[in-house]
Design an enzyme around this catalytic site. Structure first.
Site, PDB file in Angstrom:
ATOM      1  CD  GLN A 221      -2.758  -1.126   2.541  1.00 13.83           C
ATOM      2  OE1 GLN A 221      -2.907  -2.175   3.146  1.00 13.83           O
ATOM      3  NE2 GLN A 221      -3.322  -0.014   2.964  1.00 13.83           N
ATOM      4  NE  ARG A 368     -12.957   0.391   4.355  1.00 12.63           N
ATOM      5  CZ  ARG A 368     -13.844  -0.036   3.508  1.00 12.63           C
ATOM      6  NH1 ARG A 368     -14.283  -1.258   3.564  1.00 12.63           N
ATOM      7  NH2 ARG A 368     -14.314   0.774   2.586  1.00 12.63           N
ATOM      8  CB  CYS A 369      -8.401   2.077  11.461  1.00 11.08           C
ATOM      9  SG  CYS A 369      -7.853   2.732  13.020  1.00 11.08           S
ATOM     10  CD  GLU A 738      -9.782   5.936   8.435  1.00 13.82           C
ATOM     11  OE1 GLU A 738      -8.840   5.516   7.754  1.00 13.82           O
ATOM     12  OE2 GLU A 738      -9.628   6.629   9.433  1.00 13.82           O
TER      13      GLU A 738
END
Ligand code: CDP
Length: 786
Positions: A221, A368-369, A738
């Site tokens: 990523q 997702r944070c 997110e």
């Protein structure tokens, strides 16, 4: 070509995702789709023990298997000074174990073979002599006197303590608690869960022995940061390291860290002179790579008896696993947890945190944070609802009473964040209206009278995304800024190169829309490139919903920079002064004479064919964006559930989600992001869990044991929106990727507790399984506090 009749499909249009064309045809290009000439395959031998010394490794039988090229052990890696590597949070991590193993699934040896199946078969022929040690599986156990020391490799490390951290104002918070009428407390555990992307992690390392060029295809990523880490760790010249992240099948934070497999494959390619491919299987992914959460949290709210919040205390005990490897800004030990005061005008907050080593896989990734905002949002939203019940208030009313008001923005929180904009009341009103809150409460009262357990849960989350302003945000010293490069070709078509990395979010579509909005070139005429460090500008990658706030802003800024030159070219073509040219929707016209017009395509052609004397040819630019602030998306989620008192089974009756992420670039993509996030939030609240037995065996290492929701279990979500633009973002957008995963778990759990509060149940830790609900009801009946 822009014409008077054709609307430019820029920001605000639900343009279909261009990337889906290749995905739905099965024509994506993932790591495992790539085959290089002469490529070898690698498989990793992992420890069956959570804690054990390694007394010896005999690889002779594996080595003798036809097709096996090499067996790599920690000893061999140590000869090249590569047995250990740094983590993104400044600790060290074993690449291949030398002295002992510290978690089940840790990398012990690797086989390189001509074929993947031979490599896997050979693993069984490696004899490792382990000396089992007592395992430590909770941070509480880890910090007890006399607990086995896990990091015996670290000089001076005599226990399992990693860090202490605190933030906020202790004195002011103590004073707030002293002045309180009521103090409401909650101890809760946000359990270990896994991002479980559809595509597992993997790489192909291809080092050319003749040129020294290292090309590494990697499920990353953050390819640019990884390139720098590789250059620093392996001592490779950075210009000869090229990281290519092709299509990525979901990341969710799992693909941010550097994993041992990447390093071993690279070392093997270097030593053997062949490309080496490594791909994890599902269990390897679940057992050994980047878990999330695993936070034990205690929170207390100091309140007046009318519900006014005076102060907040939060303390954390973080289970970091065997190596402290959280990927987060260097300055903040527990990510952005100090956003814990959430949507409330809380005058005083104090946060303390302690981290401990345990015999579990490292991780703590931002699943997702935004670096631990999920845990913070969960704690405050659970605590506020419990406070409402303790005070005999409605959970909606206590929130409304304490919300930061619309006219208080920009708002400086008691832990130092400057919230950019918000209308918390507006989002909540919309959600209540959509779900018909008052009627639902009436229905609940009637159901109760018939012995039924209905519950309504509310969560009004505030998010913090877009790291970040260079003064505060870096990872291992590299400032979290992002670049964009834009080149307009003579025919008016463009290439945009971005530093962030899509893993399914649709960047190839939305980033083109940003350029379309600024320059009037249709999105389908703009090719968006990413994921190749040789061909894209530097940046810190995609996680923590930072793409839109950083790369998205860089994209708008570079397009504006290019437009400045386009204005000069248009003035030349229109034979007027630059001040007399105005721009709108891809058209440059003479002020006061709108029929005298040149399109962006005319201007682009002129940039190469007919530019004024003294001007450089071409129409292109680049921009590195240092955001002046983070962005703070928010929303209110309301969930209605029914709990079966005899079995503990709970079902979602309604779920309404109102999100505000500022200006929506592509409303359809935003809704897709929210739907996915709500599903993940439900999964965490209801079923997903990696746990460990007392000797450290990981339970939940395949999709039979690690329960992810299918369409069958997933509730129907009803979406709504409000739009409060970010005042500092060039197009007013905030991140959204997110939000739903961050905001929704508390709403589901609050709904179950709302149903059970009257029965005496005050908390059930996630995942809220029917067995736990049933047990809590039974305990409450027996008078045991939950
Ligand atoms: O960093 P990540 O891409 O995961 O998250 P994001 O920046 O929130 O973006 C997720 C997707 O939603 C991207 O395709 C964005 O361009 C899109 N988005 C949008 O269309 N409008 C917004 N206000 C925020 C995101």
């Amino acid at each position: 070509m822009a014409s008077e009749t054709e609307e430019i499909r820029g920001v605000g249009h639900s343009v279909k995702r261009v990337e889906d064309d290749r995905f739905i045809r099965g024509a994506g290009n993932y790591i495992d789709d790539i085959h290089l000439p002469g490529m070898l395959h690698m498989a990793i031998l992992r420890s069956p023990y959570a804690h054990a010394t390694i007394n010896g490794i005999d690889a002779s039988k594996a080595q003798a298997l036809p097709g096996v090229i090499a067996v790599v052990t920690g000893e061999l890696m140590a000869q090249h000074n590569l047995a250990w590597m740094p983590t993104l949070s400044g600790d060290t991590q074993a690449v291949l174990a030398t002295d002992k193993v510290r978690f089940q699934g840790q990398e012990v040896a690797a086989v390189i073979a001509t074929d993947q199946y031979i490599a896997i078969d050979a693993l069984e022929l490696i004899d490792v002599d382990y000396g089992p040690l007592d395992a430590v599986t909770t941070p509480q156990q880890a910090l007890e006197d006399g607990a086995p020391v896990i990091r015996t490799d670290k000089e001076g490390q005599e226990n399992n303590h990693i860090y202490d951290w605190e933030t906020g104002d202790k004195a002011a918070t103590d004073a707030a608690f002293a002045a309180a009428d009521v103090v409401v407390s909650l101890d809760t555990f946000y359990p270990r869960c896994h991002p479980e992307p559809l595509e597992t992690c993997g790489c192909i390392a291809d080092i050319n022995p003749a040129t020294g060029q290292a090309t590494i295809y990697m499920t990353s990523q953050a390819p640019h940061l990884i390139r720098t880490v590789f250059a620093l760790v392996a001592g490779l010249p950075e210009e000869k390291v090229r990281i290519i992240s092709p299509d990525i099948g979901g990341g969710f934070g799992n693909k941010v860290p550097v994993y041992p497999g990447y390093v071993v494959a690279t070392a093997a390619s270097l030593l053997l002179g062949h490309p080496v491919k490594w791909i994890e299987d599902r269990s390897e992914n679940l057992i050994s790579t980047g878990f999330a959460r695993d936070y034990h949290m205690s929170g207390s709210l100091a309140l007046k008896s009318d519900g006014t919040m005076l102060g907040l205390r939060a303390s954390l005990l973080a289970d970091e696993g065997a190596f402290y490897a959280d990927a987060q800004p260097s300055k903040f030990k527990v990510g952005l947890f100090h956003i814990v005061s959430g949507s409330y005008d809380l005058p005083a907050t104090h946060v303390t945190a302690e981290g401990a080593y345990t015999n579990k896989a490292p991780g703590g990734v931002a699943y997702r944070c935004s670096f631990r905002v999920t845990e913070a949002s969960y704690l405050i939203e659970r605590l506020v609802s419990n406070a409402a019940y303790e005070l005999g208030m409605d959970p909606v009313d206590i929130r409304k009473k304490n919300f930061i008001q619309k006219d208080q923005f920009p708002y400086t929180s008691s832990t130092g964040f400057v919230y950019d904009s918000g209308d918390y009341q507006g989002a909540m009103d919309k959600a209540l209206d959509m779900i018909g809150y008052d009627d639902l409460r009436k229905e609940q009262a009637e159901a109760r009278a018939q012995g039924k357990l209905y519950g309504i849960g509310v969560a009004s989350f505030t998010e913090v995304v877009g790291a970040g302003p260079a003064k505060d945000y870096d990872i291992i010293g590299v400032k979290m800024n992002d670049g964009a490069e834009l080149r307009i070709h003579p025919t008016g078509k463009a290439i945009l190169k971005i530093s962030c990395q899509t893993q399914g979010q649709g960047h190839e579509t939305t980033f083109a829309q940003i350029v379309a909005g600024e320059l009037g070139i249709q999105p389908e005429d703009i090719k968006v490139m990413h994921g190749d460090t040789d061909n894209t500008p530097y940046g810190l990658g995609t996680y923590a919903s930072r793409s839109t706030p950083t790369s998205g802003a860089a994209t708008a800024m570079v397009a504006r920079r290019v437009r400045e030159k386009a204005m000069k070219l248009a003035a030349h073509l229109l034979e007027v002064a630059e001040e007399d040219v105005e721009y709108s929707e891809g058209r440059f016209s003479v002020k006061g004479a709108p029929d005298q017009v040149k399109t962006i395509q005319d201007v682009a052609f002129a940039a190469y064919t007919n530019f004024p004397e003294g001007m450089e040819a071409g129409l292109e630019g680049n921009y590195y964006y240092n955001p002046p602030n983070l962005t703070f998306p928010f929303g209110t989620y309301v969930v209605a559930v029914e709990v079966d008192p005899d079995t503990g089974v709970w079902k979602v009756r309604r779920m309404v989600a109102v999100d505000d992420c500022g200006v929506r670039i592509n409303p359809m993509i935003v809704e897709g992001q929210i739907q996915g996030g709500l599903t993940e939030g439900f999964a965490i609240a209801a079923m997903e869990l990696i746990t460990f037995d007392e000797v450290g065996n990981a339970i939940g290492t395949n999709f039979m044991d690690y329960l992810i929701p299918t369409a069958w279990e997933t509730p129907k979500f009803e979406l709504g929106e409000t739009v409060t633009p970010s005042p500092h973002h060039p197009i007013g957008a905030k991140g959204v990727g997110e939000s739903a995963t961050v905001g929704s778990p508390a709403a589901y759990v609050n709904a179950v507790i709302d149903a059970l509060w009257g029965a005496g149940v005050k908390n059930i830790d996630m995942p809220v399984t029917s067995a736990k609900v049933w047990e809590a009801i039974e305990k409450a009946k027996a008078g045991v506090s939950a």
